[in-house]
Scaffold this active site. Structure first.
Site, short mmCIF file in Angstrom:
data_model
loop_
_atom_site.label_atom_id
_atom_site.label_comp_id
_atom_site.label_asym_id
_atom_site.label_seq_id
_atom_site.Cartn_x
_atom_site.Cartn_y
_atom_site.Cartn_z
N GLY A 47 0.94 -1.22 -0.16
CA GLY A 47 -0.12 0.01 -0.09
C GLY A 47 0.78 1.23 0.10
O GLY A 47 2.15 1.24 -0.52
N GLY B 114 21.47 13.40 -30.16
CA GLY B 114 21.06 13.81 -28.93
C GLY B 114 21.78 13.42 -27.94
O GLY B 114 21.84 13.61 -26.78
C1 HXC Z 1 -2.99 -4.53 11.92
C2 HXC Z 1 -1.98 -6.28 11.17
C3 HXC Z 1 -1.85 -5.59 9.91
C4 HXC Z 1 -2.36 -4.46 9.94
C5 HXC Z 1 -0.97 -7.72 9.68
N1 HXC Z 1 -1.55 -7.64 10.88
N2 HXC Z 1 -1.33 -6.43 8.96
N3 HXC Z 1 -2.73 -5.84 11.93
N4 HXC Z 1 -3.08 -3.92 10.87
N5 HXC Z 1 -2.20 -3.57 8.70
C6 HXC Z 1 -1.38 -8.64 11.95
C7 HXC Z 1 -2.25 -9.61 11.77
O1 HXC Z 1 -3.72 -9.44 11.92
C8 HXC Z 1 -1.59 -10.61 12.48
O2 HXC Z 1 -1.90 -10.63 13.79
C9 HXC Z 1 -0.11 -10.55 12.40
O3 HXC Z 1 -0.33 -9.08 12.12
C10 HXC Z 1 0.51 -11.25 11.40
O4 HXC Z 1 -0.18 -11.12 10.32
P1 HXC Z 1 -0.37 -12.61 9.46
O5 HXC Z 1 -1.50 -12.09 8.30
O6 HXC Z 1 -0.43 -13.64 10.27
O7 HXC Z 1 1.10 -12.59 8.60
P2 HXC Z 1 1.18 -12.92 7.08
O8 HXC Z 1 0.31 -14.33 6.83
O9 HXC Z 1 2.67 -13.32 7.04
O10 HXC Z 1 0.81 -11.94 6.13
C11 HXC Z 1 1.60 -10.72 5.96
C12 HXC Z 1 0.40 -9.89 5.35
C13 HXC Z 1 -0.88 -9.80 5.95
C14 HXC Z 1 0.48 -10.33 3.83
C15 HXC Z 1 1.34 -8.43 5.39
O11 HXC Z 1 -1.02 -9.69 7.29
C16 HXC Z 1 -1.89 -8.62 5.46
O12 HXC Z 1 -2.13 -8.86 4.08
N6 HXC Z 1 -1.81 -7.73 6.09
C17 HXC Z 1 -2.90 -6.71 5.68
C18 HXC Z 1 -2.17 -5.73 4.74
C19 HXC Z 1 -3.04 -4.43 4.40
O13 HXC Z 1 -3.84 -4.50 3.75
N7 HXC Z 1 -2.55 -3.30 5.09
C20 HXC Z 1 -3.39 -2.13 5.08
C21 HXC Z 1 -3.03 -1.49 3.71
S1 HXC Z 1 -3.83 0.15 3.79
P3 HXC Z 1 -2.59 -11.96 14.52
O14 HXC Z 1 -2.82 -11.13 16.04
O15 HXC Z 1 -3.72 -12.31 14.03
O16 HXC Z 1 -1.40 -12.79 14.69
C22 HXC Z 1 -2.45 0.96 3.93
C23 HXC Z 1 -2.54 2.37 3.57
C24 HXC Z 1 -1.28 2.94 3.82
O17 HXC Z 1 -1.31 0.66 4.15
C25 HXC Z 1 -1.33 4.41 3.08
C26 HXC Z 1 -0.23 5.27 3.63
C27 HXC Z 1 -0.33 6.26 2.83
#
Ligand code: HXC
Length: 511
Positions: A166, A401
């Protein structure tokens, strides 16, 4: 030790706890603290805010408060030089970034800027902490702004050692160098699921945003390495070429590497036909200190090579056409690659040496419609804008160029050297003869013979470097055996160069 202090220290060292640390290791990844230990000189880490934690209470966050809030920050010595560092801890809430984590990262960014030392961020995070909503976004805004303020003042390096998804990917994108590791790093704006839903495409995480994709295809990764240990060794090497900030000279090193053994490769190249492909790495190896070339963007836009090297220990930035790919033409991506590298060198007082063998900008509708004019202009702009010493050596040919971008005195090269056999011209002899002698060739009884004669005539009268030397466009014509010494002497003589520019807020590089 006081019980409470001991307990607190243990808790902060543990991150997300044993199980999550084991899961991290099972993925072939190091923890945030192990990574800092690999980067730092032993015992040099000074940690900041190890007990800072989230203030959020929504969505059960009060149960997830862990000291450090998913990032380890502070300062370390790397080969005795100070560097500020943040290292996201995936074992704590997936390294996700909330309000307090952002504050911690921003703090070390600001201290890096105030102390004039490089900043290294290690990214391993699920992105914006969803429970903290817009506070997370607000935190990213602050980090991006700090990246922007520090750009051109201190070197900023991003090590992507896990997910970086993201908007989070925009912080590394603003920094100077991005490292990625096979099977460990993943960087994308929207992941495979969103892509499937919106465009119907099927793609894996690795194919979409892995190290190879960003090193070869997008150019977002400057360095692509096989494992984490190689990353830390490579960062050390990279830092050795860079000053701590834009007010310091780049570090001169007594490498002891000395003069490379002449291989005769340059002579071989020059004895070949002007169109024969060769590897410009061979020329670089012969001209610069042995083993000193640290290539940047190795796999991206390979028709130009960029990277750091040393000449008698002095760091230089090299831009060099690579005849092995697309005959060394400048296309959209190689222009971007060259321009960004030159701007980095200029910001950090690293002289630029251009090794020229270029037939021109890349023709084609694809290039034209995707903006070769705008992108090609970036390289011209970057060279024209740069005030560091700039030296060009025309190895075999410099046409059109692309000649201007790679070697023009009037654009801003301070010294232009050429080998005697090189061709310096508005265009290749064949194309030129077809245009200016078109009628004579068409009307001749033997058009093939006349064309050949006209090509030779053009080559002899217009292309040899003494024509450009007579006009002052080439400062000197040198033999290949003299090249290393000539480059070094030129570099030395230009080292005190100061060039002032009209006052302005900033220019408007064609982005
Ligand atoms: C809160 C999060 C999190 C998040 C992961 N976790 N991402 N908690 N906010 N963004 C937590 C999970 O719930 C989990 O907690 C623990 O971290 C480990 O994650 P897993 O999913 O078990 O790990 P893995 O299987 O290795 O997968 C990693 C991952 C996946 C691919 C990154 O976690 C994922 O898709 N996360 C969400 C990504 C996402 O959509 N992020 C937000 C994007 S919006 P528990 O307690 O259950 O173990 C964004 C906007 C930013 O970023 C804009 C900025 C300008």
């Amino acid at each position: 030790m006081d019980d409470r202090l001991g307990q607190m220290r243990n808790r902060s060292q543990e991150g997300g706890g044993e199980e999550r640390v084991a899961a991290q290791h099972a993925k072939g990844k190091l923890t945030a603290r192990e990574r800092i230990a690999m980067l730092a000189d032993p015992g040099s880490f000074i940690e900041y805010n190890p007990y800072m934690t989230s203030r959020a209470v929504e969505f059960g966050m009060e149960r997830h408060r862990l000291p450090g809030d998913g990032v380890v920050t502070g300062t370390v010595l790397v080969d005795g030089r100070q560097v500020w560092v943040s290292s996201q801890d995936f074992t704590v809430l997936g390294g996700s970034l909330g309000e307090q984590q952002a504050e911690k990262i921003a703090r070390v960014q600001e201290l890096a800027l105030q102390t004039g030392c490089p900043f290294i961020q290690i990214n391993d995070s699920g992105g914006a902490r969803i429970q903290e909503g817009v506070y997370s976004l607000d935190g990213y805004g602050k980090i991006f702004r700090n990246n922007i303020l520090a750009s051109g003042v201190i070197p900023q390096i991003s090590l992507i050692l896990g997910p970086c998804a993201g908007g989070a990917a925009y912080s590394p994108a603003i920094t100077d160098f991005v490292y990625m590791v096979d099977g460990v790093s993943q960087m994308y704006i929207t992941g495979p699921d969103v892509i499937k839903a919106v465009t119907g495409e099927d793609v894996t995480h690795e194919d979409l945003g892995g190290a190879s994709a960003h090193a070869r295809k997008s150019g977002n990764a400057h360095f692509h390495l096989a494992d984490e240990a190689s990353v830390f060794a490579h960062v050390r090497r990279l830092l050795a070429y860079l000053p701590a900030n834009n007010r310091q000279p780049a570090p001169v090193e007594d490498t002891g590497a000395g003069t490379p053994q002449p291989t005769g490769k340059i002579g071989e190249i020059l004895s070949g036909r002007a169109t024969k492909a060769y590897d410009m790495h061979d020329v670089i190896d012969e001209l610069f200190d042995a083993g000193s070339f640290l290539e940047v963007h190795k796999e991206y836009a390979p028709s130009i090579l960029v990277g750091f090297a040393r000449l008698e220990g002095r760091p230089v930035g090299i831009i060099a056409n690579q005849p092995k790919f697309l005959s060394g033409t400048l296309d959209i991506n190689s222009s971007d690659k060259g321009a960004r590298f030159v701007r980095f060198c200029d910001a950090f007082n690293i002289p630029v040496i251009s090794l020229v063998d270029v037939p021109g900008y890349m023709p084609g509708t694809n290039q034209e419609w995707n903006g070769i004019i705008r992108h090609g202009a970036k390289l011209l702009y970057a060279i024209g804008e740069a005030t560091v010493p700039k030296i060009a050596l025309i190895v075999r040919k410099a046409y059109g160029g692309a000649y201007i971008a790679m070697s023009s005195r009037t654009l801003g090269y301070d010294r232009v050297l050429s080998f005697p056999t090189a061709e310096v011209a508005v265009m290749g002899a064949e194309g030129a003869a077809n245009i200016i002698f078109r009628k004579e060739i068409a009307g001749a009884s033997d058009p093939v013979a006349v064309r050949g004669q006209k090509i030779e005539e053009f080559r002899e009268n217009s292309m040899n470097p003494f024509v450009s030397a007579a006009g002052g466009m080439v400062d000197d014509v040198i033999a290949p055996g003299e090249a290393r010494q000539a480059l070094f002497r030129s570099l030395e003589s230009l080292s005190g160069k100061r060039e002032s520019r009209p006052q302005k807020k900033h220019g408007n590089i064609p982005l």
